[in-house]
Motif scaffolding. Sequence first.
Motif: not given
Length: 433
Positions: A379-380, A376, A365-366, A370, A362, A343
């Motif tokens: 993205m996960l 985010k 920053s992600v 969250i 992971i 990520g």
Amino acid sequence: MVRRNMEKFTNVMQWGKLLLPLSSIRFYPPPFVLRNPVLEGVTSAINDGCEVAVLVFNIKNMNELSEELSQSVFLHFKKQIKKFFRIAVELEIEKQNVITLHDFYGDSLTLYIKVDDARLCLSEIDSLMKKITSLVERSLHKHYPSIQPIFVTGYMFVEKKYYSLNDSIERAHRQAIAMAEKRVKSEFNEMVFSVKRIISKKDIILLAQPIIKIATKEICALEMLTRGPKGTLLESPLPLFSVARQTGMLYELEMIVIEKVLGQIKATRCRQDIFVNCTPLTLGNIRFTRDLKNLMQQYKGISAKQITFEVTETDSIEGLKNFIYNLKMLRLMGFRIAMDDTGAGYSSLSTIGEIMPDIIKIDRSVIQNIDKNSLKESMLKGIMLIAREAGSLVVAEGIENEEEASVLMRHNVDLAQGYFYARPSALVNSMAT
């Protein structure tokens, strides 16, 4: 006839020096083939437990001076330089600490000195070089007021660990010349030597941070984190590994980390899975698998299945010829591969397809905030989908509060680590069990 006799006498004197004790040929020893006074002196100093510094003094405008002066004046000028340097060295350095002062290589003078490791201070070396240069400049100005030589200086230390001490001496000399020709700030120079010293003394600290199974809150693995010597500029891993990388010592440092990890596993009889960070540059090194096998032989009883190598995503793997091949070899040996910092960094998602990691970590920053950021969370979801397709476990890094942990639980993330669960600490028997 007289000239021939003088040449014969000079040759006899030069060869006669072969029989003299080392203390009698400290200054401008002839470049012997049968005897190497530099190697002799450096070997003796290192056997005494001392460091050896190579100091180079060069005249930047020597070519211009040779063109401006007549040949006789120029040759006399060079001879006087050697004389004044010897006087300055004898004034500023204790006799027993002078290994050699010589002029083997062109116009530069090279001084090898013995330095007591316990009292070593690079700023003192800098100051010493300035004092010697200043004394020589004053002497030259007194005898040649119209000539203005421009001195440049550089220094480096002989690496004790290098496979051939003679090669190490030559290497240090080249580096010192490079520093003289393009002066490096002493602060950076000091960090360069600090990294070399850390590697030679294996002076690093390892901390273990638990990796938690989210569903049960059990410790299922430990990530080993590296710190430099406590209280120094290189205690933090970022400057430590950054300086090591810029000075070509990253591989040596990372191999020391692996060796220390194996030593701690054995000392604590740890049975947990252990994660170790490794850059693609090290994992792609042609020597890596061979050196790793040798380390595993030294620490018999530790299974390769217990070790997971985390490929840090701060490097691109493009152009690393042996990287993918070495990963295949590691898997054949029984090691697992994790991909760190997913990520963030270089093309993480495409890299997953090339590495096919056993574990995907992971990046924090992600994960950070969250619970407050729907993008985010998306993205996960995407990383989780890719991980399931690749058959990889997922570890979320940098969990700092219960809200972030609840999002991970909702999306069935396998594992997590962060201050919310546990801070890094020394690996001890109680943690291992």
